[in-house]
Design a protein around this motif. Structure first.
Motif, PDB file in Angstrom:
ATOM      1  N   PHE A  27       9.054  31.746  22.012  1.00 39.35           N
ATOM      2  CA  PHE A  27       9.796  30.496  21.566  1.00 39.35           C
ATOM      3  C   PHE A  27       9.668  29.405  22.213  1.00 39.35           C
ATOM      4  N   LEU A  28      10.310  29.502  23.613  1.00 38.53           N
ATOM      5  CA  LEU A  28      10.639  28.484  24.374  1.00 38.53           C
ATOM      6  C   LEU A  28       9.358  27.535  24.650  1.00 38.53           C
ATOM      7  N   ALA A  31       7.812  25.813  22.005  1.00 39.49           N
ATOM      8  CA  ALA A  31       8.719  24.577  21.574  1.00 39.49           C
ATOM      9  C   ALA A  31       8.456  23.619  22.547  1.00 39.49           C
ATOM     10  N   PHE A 215      28.712  28.690   2.549  1.00 37.87           N
ATOM     11  CA  PHE A 215      27.918  29.641   3.479  1.00 37.87           C
ATOM     12  C   PHE A 215      26.515  29.624   3.006  1.00 37.87           C
ATOM     13  N   VAL A 219      22.750  28.578   3.793  1.00 38.72           N
ATOM     14  CA  VAL A 219      21.823  29.727   4.174  1.00 38.72           C
ATOM     15  C   VAL A 219      20.487  29.325   3.226  1.00 38.72           C
ATOM     16  N   PHE A 226      12.393  26.405   5.377  1.00 37.82           N
ATOM     17  CA  PHE A 226      11.547  27.054   6.186  1.00 37.82           C
ATOM     18  C   PHE A 226      10.849  28.182   5.985  1.00 37.82           C
ATOM     19  N   GLU A 227      11.353  29.133   4.764  1.00 41.68           N
ATOM     20  CA  GLU A 227      10.891  30.121   4.688  1.00 41.68           C
ATOM     21  C   GLU A 227       9.931  30.175   3.339  1.00 41.68           C
ATOM     22  N   SER A 268       6.695  18.925  13.970  1.00 42.14           N
ATOM     23  CA  SER A 268       7.536  20.334  14.336  1.00 42.14           C
ATOM     24  C   SER A 268       8.685  19.796  15.138  1.00 42.14           C
ATOM     25  N   LEU A 271      11.344  18.764  12.708  1.00 45.26           N
ATOM     26  CA  LEU A 271      11.870  19.857  11.991  1.00 45.26           C
ATOM     27  C   LEU A 271      12.695  20.657  12.885  1.00 45.26           C
ATOM     28  N   MET A 272      12.406  20.861  14.130  1.00 39.61           N
ATOM     29  CA  MET A 272      13.243  21.606  14.772  1.00 39.61           C
ATOM     30  C   MET A 272      14.556  20.973  15.033  1.00 39.61           C
ATOM     31  N   VAL A 275      16.448  22.121  11.813  1.00 38.36           N
ATOM     32  CA  VAL A 275      17.190  23.512  12.144  1.00 38.36           C
ATOM     33  C   VAL A 275      18.257  23.514  13.102  1.00 38.36           C
ATOM     34  N   ILE A 276      18.029  22.742  14.214  1.00 37.67           N
ATOM     35  CA  ILE A 276      19.158  22.874  15.047  1.00 37.67           C
ATOM     36  C   ILE A 276      20.584  22.477  14.444  1.00 37.67           C
ATOM     37  N   THR A 279      21.565  24.875  11.890  1.00 36.17           N
ATOM     38  CA  THR A 279      22.276  25.996  12.534  1.00 36.17           C
ATOM     39  C   THR A 279      23.741  25.856  13.062  1.00 36.17           C
ATOM     40  N   VAL A 280      23.450  24.602  13.742  1.00 34.43           N
ATOM     41  CA  VAL A 280      25.293  24.512  14.207  1.00 34.43           C
ATOM     42  C   VAL A 280      26.166  24.536  13.189  1.00 34.43           C
ATOM     43  N   PHE A 283      26.944  27.940  12.304  1.00 38.96           N
ATOM     44  CA  PHE A 283      27.774  28.622  13.259  1.00 38.96           C
ATOM     45  C   PHE A 283      29.277  27.940  13.196  1.00 38.96           C
TER      46      PHE A 283
END
Lengths: 292, 282
Positions: A27-28, A31, A215, A219, A226-227, A268, A271-272, A275-276, A279-280, A283
């Motif tokens: 992953f890391l 990336a 929510f 999602v 992405f999916e 990429s 896109l990252m 997503v970040i 996701t934030v 959460f």
């Protein structure tokens, strides 16, 4: 929080090791590679690599193809999210009314979750096939020519339908759980005050459902962005004329098929960042449980 | 139900039956198509009722496959998928259990750093780092292998958070009692925590099995030899060939076989499935 702990210096690291090592390697590190690559450019033969700073990003932001991909992604994700959630909510409301047959209907509605998006793509591709598809035939009977191979709008409809179809059960389950947690006393009180079912839905149920709705919105957006690669790759390949080339698919096409590594890496990274942010948002919401 | 409104109940049934039909339609069409012979599709429309070629189509696909397209038998691809799905599900559960145990039951330097590293996997879906990840796997010589299919997918923030949540609800008295009785951390983990989290593990297994079986992009990239194809990724290769020489009955039989195992899991373990779905998103 726990009050009681075990004392051991190395054991926790040993326990964490598999997860951390896999994360670091798969992953890391990739990336970081993507970020680094996005500042480089290879020549046509892949012999020389030069540091070009932000040139890849600049080129992307000025490329009409990339703008198109953004727009396509916007249309696609919004349609998938709205369509999925509307359908799922409708089903959940209906099931919520029918206490006796709730189980049967739930079972009949949740199983598409098990079907891979790639297979969902193939199924819809088959029923909308221009020459033998059953729905193409039905549409032709009422005078609509549906051809996703040549028509950009039809192609978009196909991928939206296939993507939403495989996602309905998920939203349905969450909406149903949300509806069932609306206190009956509230509805009863409103009913005594003379509010009909429609009014009750809009003034009581829907507001109380807003955390679930929010929510699911996040999602489903993440899912659609992405999916859904598999759906696109098993149906339209991003075509015709780039009309279904969503961002995730473009990264793959430019990087793997087109071998334009610098540009693909820059995509990429963009896109990252998306997503970040998503996701934030997800959460922060989960932590605070924003109630209405 | 607040008051009795027969009309609304009737309407609910109508809406639901419509919904169930819409949801079932694509699978119905595939199921029917998989029971006909190839030339049943030359007439211009797909048949809507079952043919008599089911046994022939399915046994041919499971046994030999479409050899002209260089595809392995579907039975073999299903075996690969099974290994991958089991590996991903069990691997995720194993490494998430131990990480969650470390994070909840130990205090050590850089604990939060470890937590954030695990969290970061959530923000880096494979779709956005395809090229470099492929390169790493290639450099490690893991292309075309089961470890290559499985290991890069088993890091999981969701599973770790789920078990963390479960462990946090375990009473401290349990830990104290175990310590007084002289149990070390690993004994406590094995004899107390694991048995108590059995249902959570089962629920997670259902979700992760489906996740592993349905993987598409990853197997598509790293399986270049046909003997390692998984069925979900393989079916697409089959359909590409079918564009020129449509053998719809075989493709649809493969599609049905591709969806069958996860479908059975959802139908027969519906309670665990719903539990897993709701829990992993908390």
């Amino acid at each position: 929080m726990k009050r009681v702990f075990f004392n051991n210096r190395w054991l926790p690291w040993l326990l964490l090791a598999p997860q951390l090592i896999i994360t670091a390697i798969f992953f890391l590190w990739p990336a970081a590679q993507a970020v680094w690559q996005s500042f480089l450019r290879e020549d046509a033969f892949g012999l020389n690599t030069t540091f070009v700073g932000l040139a890849n990003y600049k080129q992307l932001l000025n490329s009409s193809e990339y703008h198109n991909s953004f727009w396509v992604t916007f249309v696609f994700t919004t349609s998938v999210t709205v369509f999925t959630m509307a359908f799922a909510l409708l089903m959940a409301i209906a099931v919520d009314r029918l206490i006796k047959s709730e189980k049967v209907y739930t079972t009949l509605l949740v199983w598409p979750y098990a079907i891979a998006p790639a297979v969902a793509g193939i199924l819809w591709w088959f029923i909308f096939n221009p020459s033998i598809g059953i729905l193409t035939y039905v549409l032709a009977q009422v005078g609509i020519r549906f051809n996703y191979v040549s028509d950009p709008t039809d192609a978009m409809i196909l991928v939206v339908l296939a993507s939403s179809w495989s996602r309905i059960s998920y939203s349905f389950l969450f909406f149903l759980a949300g509806l069932q947690s609306v206190p009956g006393s509230l509805r009863e009180a409103a009913a005594i005050d003379g509010a009909g079912p429609v009014k009750r839905f809009f003034t009581i149920t829907l507001p109380l459902l807003s955390p679930t709705t929010f929510f699911l919105m996040v999602v489903n957006l993440v899912y659609a962005m992405f999916e859904t690669f598999a759906v696109i790759d098993s149906t339209t390949y991003g075509g015709p004329a780039q009309s279904t080339n969503i961002l995730v698919y473009k990264v793959y096409q430019d990087g793997f098929v087109g071998q334009n590594l610098g540009s693909s890496a820059a995509q990429s990274v963009i896109l990252m960042a998306i997503v970040i942010v998503l996701t934030v948002i997800q959460f922060r919401y989960v932590e605070k449980k924003v109630a209405y | 139900m607040v008051e009795n409104r027969p009309f609304l109940n009737f309407l609910a049934h109508v809406v639901l039956i419509f919904g169930v039909v819409v949801v079932a339609l694509p699978v119905w069409v595939a199921l029917v198509a998989s029971t006909h012979e190839s030339n049943a599709f030359l007439r211009g429309t797909v048949p809507m009722w079952f043919g008599d070629q089911a046994v022939h189509n399915y046994s041919r696909m499971l046994g030999t496959g479409i050899s002209t397209s260089g595809m392995p038998p579907v039975g073999w691809m299903m075996f690969n998928s099974l290994i991958m799905a089991l590996g991903v599900a069990l691997g995720k559960i194993a490494i998430s259990l131990t990480s969650a145990f470390a994070i909840v039951y130990f205090r050590f330097p850089f604990r939060m750093a470890a937590f954030w590293i695990i969290f970061s996997t959530m923000m880096l879906p494979v779709e956005v780092r395809i090229v470099p990840t492929f390169k790493v796997v290639a450099d490690l010589g893991m292309l075309n292998s089961y470890p290559g299919l499985i290991i890069p997918l088993i890091a999981s923030a969701t599973a770790t958070f789920l078990f963390r949540q479960v462990f946090l609800t375990m009473p401290d008295e349990l830990t104290e009692a175990a310590r007084i009785d002289g149990a070390g951390p690993m004994k406590f983990f094995r004899d107390i925590l694991l048995p108590l989290s059995r249902t959570n593990m089962a629920a997670l297994f259902v979700i992760m099995f489906i996740y592993g079986w349905n993987q598409y992009l990853w197997p598509l990239l790293i399986t270049t030899g046909s003997d390692m194809y998984t069925i979900v990724a393989g079916i697409k290769r089959m359909s590409t060939v079918a564009d020129t020489d449509p053998q719809w009955n075989y493709i649809m039989a493969t599609a049905v076989l591709a969806m069958l195992p996860p479908l059975l899991v959802v139908i027969f373990m519906q309670r665990l499935f719903v539990k897993g779905l709701v829990e992993t998103e908390k």
